[in-house]
Design a protein around this motif. Structure first.
Motif, PDB file in Angstrom:
ATOM      1  N   ALA A   1      45.189  29.735  42.020  1.00 48.51           N
ATOM      2  CA  ALA A   1      44.401  30.335  43.101  1.00 48.51           C
ATOM      3  C   ALA A   1      44.847  31.773  43.344  1.00 48.51           C
ATOM      4  CB  ALA A   1      44.534  29.509  44.372  1.00 48.51           C
ATOM      5  N   PHE A   2      46.152  32.006  43.332  1.00 47.21           N
ATOM      6  CA  PHE A   2      46.661  33.356  43.541  1.00 47.21           C
ATOM      7  C   PHE A   2      46.193  34.291  42.429  1.00 47.21           C
ATOM      8  CE2 PHE A   2      50.009  36.644  43.226  1.00 47.21           C
ATOM      9  CZ  PHE A   2      49.859  37.200  44.488  1.00 47.21           C
ATOM     10  N   ALA A   3      46.275  33.822  41.195  1.00 43.10           N
ATOM     11  CA  ALA A   3      45.805  34.635  40.065  1.00 43.10           C
ATOM     12  C   ALA A   3      44.327  34.972  40.229  1.00 43.10           C
ATOM     13  CB  ALA A   3      46.045  33.894  38.752  1.00 43.10           C
ATOM     14  N   ALA A   4      43.528  34.030  40.689  1.00 43.58           N
ATOM     15  CA  ALA A   4      42.102  34.288  40.889  1.00 43.58           C
ATOM     16  C   ALA A   4      41.886  35.378  41.933  1.00 43.58           C
ATOM     17  CB  ALA A   4      41.392  32.996  41.303  1.00 43.58           C
ATOM     18  N   VAL A   5      42.650  35.334  43.024  1.00 51.10           N
ATOM     19  CA  VAL A   5      42.517  36.353  44.070  1.00 51.10           C
ATOM     20  C   VAL A   5      42.943  37.719  43.534  1.00 51.10           C
ATOM     21  CG1 VAL A   5      43.330  37.109  46.339  1.00 51.10           C
ATOM     22  CG2 VAL A   5      42.759  34.703  45.951  1.00 51.10           C
ATOM     23  N   VAL A   6      44.058  37.752  42.820  1.00 51.06           N
ATOM     24  CA  VAL A   6      44.541  39.017  42.257  1.00 51.06           C
ATOM     25  C   VAL A   6      43.511  39.616  41.300  1.00 51.06           C
ATOM     26  CG1 VAL A   6      46.287  40.047  40.745  1.00 51.06           C
ATOM     27  CG2 VAL A   6      46.988  38.489  42.570  1.00 51.06           C
ATOM     28  N   LEU A   7      42.811  38.750  40.581  1.00 49.81           N
ATOM     29  CA  LEU A   7      41.801  39.222  39.628  1.00 49.81           C
ATOM     30  C   LEU A   7      40.454  39.503  40.284  1.00 49.81           C
ATOM     31  CD1 LEU A   7      42.736  36.959  36.607  1.00 49.81           C
ATOM     32  CD2 LEU A   7      43.170  39.409  36.879  1.00 49.81           C
ATOM     33  N   GLY A   8      40.363  39.374  41.617  1.00 50.10           N
ATOM     34  CA  GLY A   8      39.160  39.803  42.314  1.00 50.10           C
ATOM     35  C   GLY A   8      38.358  38.742  43.023  1.00 50.10           C
ATOM     36  N   ALA A   9      38.736  37.493  42.945  1.00 48.11           N
ATOM     37  CA  ALA A   9      37.994  36.455  43.676  1.00 48.11           C
ATOM     38  C   ALA A   9      38.146  36.725  45.167  1.00 48.11           C
ATOM     39  CB  ALA A   9      38.519  35.071  43.324  1.00 48.11           C
ATOM     40  N   ALA A  10      37.014  36.769  45.883  1.00 50.74           N
ATOM     41  CA  ALA A  10      37.056  37.151  47.288  1.00 50.74           C
ATOM     42  C   ALA A  10      36.573  36.056  48.233  1.00 50.74           C
ATOM     43  CB  ALA A  10      36.227  38.411  47.512  1.00 50.74           C
ATOM     44  N   THR A  11      36.095  34.952  47.705  1.00 48.02           N
ATOM     45  CA  THR A  11      35.646  33.837  48.548  1.00 48.02           C
ATOM     46  C   THR A  11      36.229  32.549  47.990  1.00 48.02           C
ATOM     47  OG1 THR A  11      33.665  33.380  47.261  1.00 48.02           O
ATOM     48  CG2 THR A  11      33.455  35.008  49.037  1.00 48.02           C
ATOM     49  N   LEU A  12      36.135  31.518  48.790  1.00 49.37           N
ATOM     50  CA  LEU A  12      36.618  30.215  48.342  1.00 49.37           C
ATOM     51  C   LEU A  12      35.880  29.777  47.085  1.00 49.37           C
ATOM     52  CD1 LEU A  12      38.288  27.665  48.634  1.00 49.37           C
ATOM     53  CD2 LEU A  12      36.622  26.843  50.308  1.00 49.37           C
ATOM     54  N   ALA A  13      34.572  29.981  47.052  1.00 46.93           N
ATOM     55  CA  ALA A  13      33.787  29.602  45.872  1.00 46.93           C
ATOM     56  C   ALA A  13      34.235  30.389  44.643  1.00 46.93           C
ATOM     57  CB  ALA A  13      32.301  29.819  46.134  1.00 46.93           C
ATOM     58  N   ASP A  14      34.513  31.687  44.824  1.00 47.70           N
ATOM     59  CA  ASP A  14      34.996  32.524  43.713  1.00 47.70           C
ATOM     60  C   ASP A  14      36.340  32.009  43.193  1.00 47.70           C
ATOM     61  OD1 ASP A  14      32.802  34.187  44.077  1.00 47.70           O
ATOM     62  OD2 ASP A  14      33.953  35.749  45.136  1.00 47.70           O
ATOM     63  N   VAL A  15      37.234  31.679  44.124  1.00 48.62           N
ATOM     64  CA  VAL A  15      38.564  31.202  43.736  1.00 48.62           C
ATOM     65  C   VAL A  15      38.444  29.887  42.983  1.00 48.62           C
ATOM     66  CG1 VAL A  15      40.797  30.372  44.582  1.00 48.62           C
ATOM     67  CG2 VAL A  15      39.780  32.434  45.565  1.00 48.62           C
ATOM     68  N   ALA A  16      37.614  28.980  43.493  1.00 47.28           N
ATOM     69  CA  ALA A  16      37.433  27.687  42.831  1.00 47.28           C
ATOM     70  C   ALA A  16      36.879  27.881  41.425  1.00 47.28           C
ATOM     71  CB  ALA A  16      36.520  26.786  43.666  1.00 47.28           C
TER      72      ALA A  16
END
Length: 167
Positions: free
Chosen positions: A19-34
């Motif tokens: 999840a952290f890697a997803a946020v660092v790579l630009g995921a900005a919503t829960l759906a993006d992170v998932a």
């Protein structure tokens, strides 16, 4: 505040790391992170909550483009005052092991929380220190004991008196 130990603890769990890697790579919503992490939405939400508690992510994943990593703060140079990574704003996050650094941090807390030569009832000392300790790794009772042990607060007759800091 985020310490190296708390970062390692937070990222040791694979779902939180993804999840952290997803946020660092630009995921900005829960759906993006998932979607980016391959986690179920419930697992991603749990991971993000834990990452927020650890101070690695801030923002609300339910609001688009509001989720941001705090990873940049981990590489920022330490301020010259030496308070980081133990103090964030008006919050005491943790205490250093080193006696000298611990004293410096506690002097800072005492100077911000109390007025020298002023008397305080224990309940007021506790309230002022609880405000500093909220969300950190150290409880207000421990901080109060350290302040007394270091003679930054003097205790007597049911009252505490803040002492002036040495120059």
């Amino acid at each position: 505040m985020t310490t190296p130990d708390s970062v390692v603890r937070a990222l040791a769990e694979p779902a939180r790391l993804r999840a952290f890697a997803a946020v660092v790579l630009g995921a900005a919503t829960l759906a993006d992170v998932a979607a980016a992490s391959g986690l179920k939405a419930k697992d991603a939400a749990t991971a993000l909550r834990k990452l927020r508690e650890a101070g690695l992510v801030e923002g609300d994943p339910a609001r688009p483009a509001d989720l941001t990593p705090l990873a940049a703060t981990l590489t920022d140079p330490m301020p010259a005052d030496g308070l980081a990574p133990f103090v964030r704003g008006d919050k005491l996050v943790s205490l250093p092991v080193s006696h000298e650094r611990r004293r410096k941090i506690l002097e800072h807390v005492a100077s911000q929380a109390f007025v020298p030569r002023t008397y305080y009832e224990e309940s007021e000392v506790n309230e002022r220190l609880k405000a500093w300790c909220d969300g950190g790794e150290v409880d207000h009772v421990t901080v109060r004991r350290y302040l007394v042990d270091l003679a930054l607060l003097e205790r007597g007759g049911g009252l505490y008196q803040a002492q002036p800091l040495p120059m």
